[in-house]
Structures are given as C-alpha cells and as structure tokens.
Enzyme design. Structure first.
Site, short mmCIF file in Angstrom:
data_model
loop_
_atom_site.label_atom_id
_atom_site.label_comp_id
_atom_site.label_asym_id
_atom_site.label_seq_id
_atom_site.Cartn_x
_atom_site.Cartn_y
_atom_site.Cartn_z
N LYS A 227 0.87 -1.20 0.00
CA LYS A 227 0.00 0.00 0.00
C LYS A 227 0.89 1.23 0.00
O LYS A 227 1.48 1.59 1.01
CB LYS A 227 -0.88 -0.03 1.26
N GLU A 301 9.36 0.71 10.98
CA GLU A 301 10.42 1.70 10.81
C GLU A 301 9.74 3.06 10.92
O GLU A 301 9.00 3.46 10.03
CB GLU A 301 11.10 1.49 9.45
N CYS A 335 13.40 10.05 7.66
CA CYS A 335 13.20 9.59 9.04
C CYS A 335 14.51 9.66 9.83
O CYS A 335 14.50 9.90 11.03
CB CYS A 335 12.64 8.18 9.06
N GLU A 432 9.54 15.34 15.70
CA GLU A 432 9.99 15.15 14.33
C GLU A 432 9.27 16.17 13.44
O GLU A 432 8.05 16.15 13.31
CB GLU A 432 9.65 13.72 13.86
#
Ligand code: NDP
Length: 521
Positions: A227, A301, A335, A432
């Site tokens: 996906k 992750e 990331c 983040e």
C-alpha cells in the site's frame, strides 16, 4: 550559555547574510526573518544558473490508474478514486483507484494463491531471476522513474536520479543474490518464508521504500500486498508495470492504492502473515495494537530526531556538507535526518557561520531542474506541520534564520531554516518536524554530547564528526541509535541493515538482517 554564544554570532552576521535583490518572476520571498529575495550566487558573483530542466516527455501519466491485483490493473470494486497532484505546482496529475475492503480481500487472496502454488514452491535460483529482471528494468527505465518520482513527490531530479532510483535497483540486485543462498544466511539449514506480507509505505521515498519492502520479501519466498502513500502512488504503479514486464507470476506482487483505511485493512487482514510498515510513530503504534495477538510478524520503521554531533576537531568543510546533507536532503523528509545539530561550544560560532554561508548557495525551486537542491514539500498537510512547528520554535524563544531565498508562488514550499538558541525542552528539539528545519544545540564535553543526543524518545540514527577514531567508536557505543554515521551522513547501502530503537521502531531492513524479517526464524 553555549547557545547564547551561537546566537550573538548569528545576530552579528544576520545583516550580512540577508542581502540580494529579487530577479525571477512569480516568486515570493521566504517569510522567515533574515531572508532576502534572491540567491547569494546571483548577487555576489554576478551570474545566475541558466534553467536546466529535465524533460517530462519520457513519462506518460495516464488520466486514471487502477489497482494492481493478480497481475492486472483493475478499478476499485466500488469505483472510488482519489487525485494525486504535483506538489511543486498543485497541478492534478491523475485519478487513482481507492481500494476498499473487497479489493483488499481480492489482493490478499491473489497473494495467498501465488504463495501456495507458484512463488513459495519455486526454487530460490528461479525467484532470483525475476528479481534480477526487475532490477535491470529499473535501471533501463531509470530516467522515466526519476522524472515521475520528482513530479509526484516534489523532490529534486538530481536526488531521484542519483539516489532513489539507483538504490531501488541496487536493493533488487542485492536481494536477488540472496534468493538462492538463504540456507547460508545464518538462519538454519532451510529457512522458510512467512507467507503473505502486507506492506505499508510512506511518501518520502516512494519507490525506494517499495524496493526496501518488496525485494527481501520476494527473495525469501513471500508474496506481497503493497500500500503506497496517498500522495505518491505513481512510482509504485509504474513498478507494478515493471513486474508485468518482468513476467512476474500474477499475484506475487499486488499494489493497492488508497488511504489510511486501505493500509489498516491490509495489515488487519487475517490471511496476512507478516506486516511491514514505514511511517509515523503514531500509525506504527496503531498497527502494533491492531495486530497484537494475531501471530503476525511485525517490523516497524518509524520516526526519528537524530543528533548530528560535531566535535571541535572535526574537518569543518566536510562537516558542513554532512550537516546540509543530513537535514536538507529530500527537504528534510527523511526519518533518519540529522535534525538536531549538536556542535561543540568552542567551534559553534564558526560552524554556524560556515553553515549559513553554505545554505546561501542552495537553490530552491523546480524539482525537475537539474541544479535544484531543495524541491517542494510533499503536501499541504506536511507544509502546515512544518510551519506550525517552526512557529512554535520562535514562540518558545529560539532564533530563526533562513538564507536569501525565493519561494515559487504556487505549490508547497518551505525555505531551509536554522534555529539557534535551541534548548532541549523546545518542541523543535523533541518532535519530528520532517522538513528542512535544523535545530542547533551546543555541548562542552563528549559526555554532555551523548546525554543530549540520547535525550529523545527516538533512536533511529546519529552522526559523529571528529578526527579521532577512538572517539567515533566511543560515541557509537554510547549513542542509542540503530545507525551511527561517522564523518558522513545519510549513507545507504542495500548490504547494510537499517532500523531503530524505542519509538523509532524495531526490526531491520537491508543486509542479511533484512531477510530475518521475512523468514520464519
Ligand atoms: P503516516 O504514518 O500516516 O503514513 C504512512 C503510511 O501509512 C501511508 O501509506 C498511510 O496512508 C498509511 N496509513 C495511515 N494510517 C494508517 C493506518 N491506520 N493503518 C495502516 N496504514 C496507515 O504518515 P503521514 O504521511 O501522515 O505523515 C505524518 C508524519 O509522520 C510526518 O509529518 C512525519 O513526521 C512522519 N513520517 C515519518 C516517516 C518515516 O519514514 N519515519 C515517513 C512519513 C511520515 P496515507 O498516505 O493514505 O495516509
């Protein structure tokens, strides 16, 4: 205070850094304090880059895309679609099928049948041939992929051309090499695949994340339902076309475009044996909760807030390049981005000064221009998040600076931004941001650097800049991060495992370790 020292230098130099006069039409000056209206290169040296756009001709984007199920493209059962746009221009690119539960059922059933009848029983040496074929077709069509990825994602063509696409091909090559050698991988004499893998990926490296997920899964003998992210479906659909071209047996790879609910339905499907997710910590936690107790193997992750630590003996020129690469590569949508710069107090003024000079040479604009360094932010939603967190940085008392930089009128853009005077409690030091925003903190001793670097709920990556090998080893042992780069940053290799601790997730992708996630070991 160390950070104040940085700030005083920043204040003294701000007037000098913010110079230049606007030259190009249809651009707006960046709103950040200290911004001018044209690149330092044009004003200081009296010359400007000529446009160097990569042609779009090589890509043909259909008006509408179906789901890739059992080797064929087909519309969603309920006929629902969603648009994908070019974030650099807001131009609609295509309508893409939105997969619902019935589509997920069909894709998982196709993957299950392919696993039991074709792919699972197939010798590894035969599976390898398909993976090699996919890798070679990716190379052959690399320019097409690079242009398409830049258009759909907003990232600069030089990154898609030199990083995303070559690395995606390299992953298929690498895992093709493992497919017939699994019994030598250290997981026992006959490691078995898990079955059907449900894989959900984000928008920051759309093709590369697809490769990270598919290549090890297929090499190990699993079949896949992938996906892609809602804002970047096109390269995954082109990869599906490559699977057809490589004559991959139907059902081995299925691509379901759609929204978060589609991803949720894929991971929750009872016939899925393995779930692999890359994305936000929030969604990662939701997935872990949703499949808890189901017996499905899971790898996550997730996000990061990496420290890039610069000691006073570091080679400054290289460190500056590493800092820039660490946070401004891919607009900071990374990331493992080095979003917290920890710089030793004795060199902080110098490093920040040099960093500002370097940032003034970065070129922001058309992602298809081969000279562009900073492309578009991937979506309005992400731009809003970056804007909100940057405003919070100012409100909490950090000092904000951006180089002279013009932002195009249309599309989603954010000027490279550096915050100094950042304290560990600031949101910009903890959350983040996933954008081109760097928070600068200082330290005096290696122990303080380690304490500050580890003062985060994340644990994905870190960087160390020093000429002392013993200090690199000491720091690498002390910093709680899955990857520690020394005198470099954002280096990726298919043979090298990648993954995090704590809220950055668990499991490893890449290398021999990456196979373990897809084997019953
Ligand atoms: P998400 O984590 O929401 O999206 C990642 C993928 O998961 C997408 O394919 C998404 O689909 C899908 N998804 C969303 N909800 C679910 C669910 N409940 N179950 C299964 N799959 C789901 O990231 P966002 O794109 O919303 O970005 C939000 C923030 O996450 C960013 O600002 C950034 O901080 C962080 N992020 C981190 C990444 C990383 O690599 N660490 C990558 C991307 C984002 P859809 O696209 O349709 O929503």
């Amino acid at each position: 205070m160390a950070d104040d020292a940085v700030d005083s230098a920043v204040r003294q130099r701000r007037a000098g850094a913010a110079r230049g006069a606007g030259t190009r039409p249809a651009r707006r000056p960046a709103a950040e304090p200290g911004s001018g209206t044209s690149s330092a290169l044009s004003s200081e040296r009296g010359w400007e880059y000529a446009p160097a756009p990569e042609s779009r001709e090589i890509v043909s984007i259909a008006s509408e895309y179906g789901l890739f199920v059992n080797g064929e493209f087909e519309p969603a059962k309920k006929g629902r679609t969603f648009p994908t746009i070019n974030p650099a221009t807001e131009e609609p690119l295509a309508k893409v099928a939105l997969a619902g539960q019935a589509d997920v059922d069909r894709a998982v059933a196709a993957a299950r049948a392919a696993y039991e009848q074709v792919w699972g029983p197939m010798p590894g040496s035969e599976r390898a041939k398909y993976l090699y074929r996919i890798a070679r077709i990716l190379q052959e069509r690399s320019r097409e992929f690079a242009v398409l990825e830049s258009i759909d994602n907003g990232k600069p063509i030089k990154e898609t051309r030199d990083v995303d696409i070559p690395l995606a091909a390299a992953h298929f090559f690498y895992y093709a090499g493992w497919a017939d050698k699994l019994e030598y991988a250290g997981f026992g004499p006959q490691p078995r695949p898990l079955g059907v893998a449900g894989q959900v990926i984000p928008w920051n490296f759309p093709l590369l994340m697809a490769a990270w997920k598919l290549a090890p899964a297929l090499a190990a003998g699993n079949t896949c339902v992938l996906k892609p992210a809602e804002t970047t479906p096109l390269s995954a659909l082109l990869l599906a076309e490559v699977c057809q071209q490589a004559e991959l047996p139907p059902g081995v790879v299925n691509v379901l475009t759609g929204a978060g609910e589609t991803g949720a339905a894929v991971v929750a499907h009872p016939s899925v044996n393995k779930v692999a997710f890359t994305g936000s910590t929030e969604v990662g936690i939701a997935i872990a909760e949703a499949i808890a107790g189901s017996g499905k193997k899971l790898t996550l992750e997730l996000g990061g807030k990496a420290a890039n630590v610069v000691f006073d003996d570091a080679p400054v020129d290289q460190a500056i390049e590493g800092i820039v690469n660490g946070i401004f590569f891919n607009q900071g949508h990374v990331c493992c981005a080095g979003s917290r710069l920890l710089v030793q107090e004795s060199v902080a003024d110098h490093v920040v000064d040099r960093l500002r000079q370097r940032l003034a040479t970065l070129r922001l604009g058309d992602p298809l221009d081969k000279n562009t360094d900073i492309g578009a932010i991937n979506s309005r939603q992400q731009l809003d998040k970056i804007t909100e967190l940057s405003s919070a940085g100012e409100a909490e008392g950090a000092h904000r600076w951006s180089p002279p930089c013009e932002l195009p009128q249309k599309g989603f853009w954010f000027a490279p931004t550096v915050f100094t005077g950042v304290s560990q409690s600031h949101r910009i030091a903890r959350e983040e941001i996933f954008g081109p925003v760097l928070s600068v903190l200082t330290f005096r001793t290696p122990e303080e650097a380690v304490t500050k670097a580890n003062n985060t709920p994340y644990g994905l990556s870190a960087g160390v800049w020093t000429e002392k090998g013993s200090r690199i080893l000491w720091m690498a042992q002390k910093m709680r991060a899955g990857v520690v780069w020394a005198n470099t940053y954002n280096r990726f290799d298919p043979a090298s495992p990648f993954g995090g601790y704590r809220e950055s997730g668990f499991g490893r992708e890449g290398g021999r370790h990456g196979l373990a996630a897809y084997l019953d070991v």
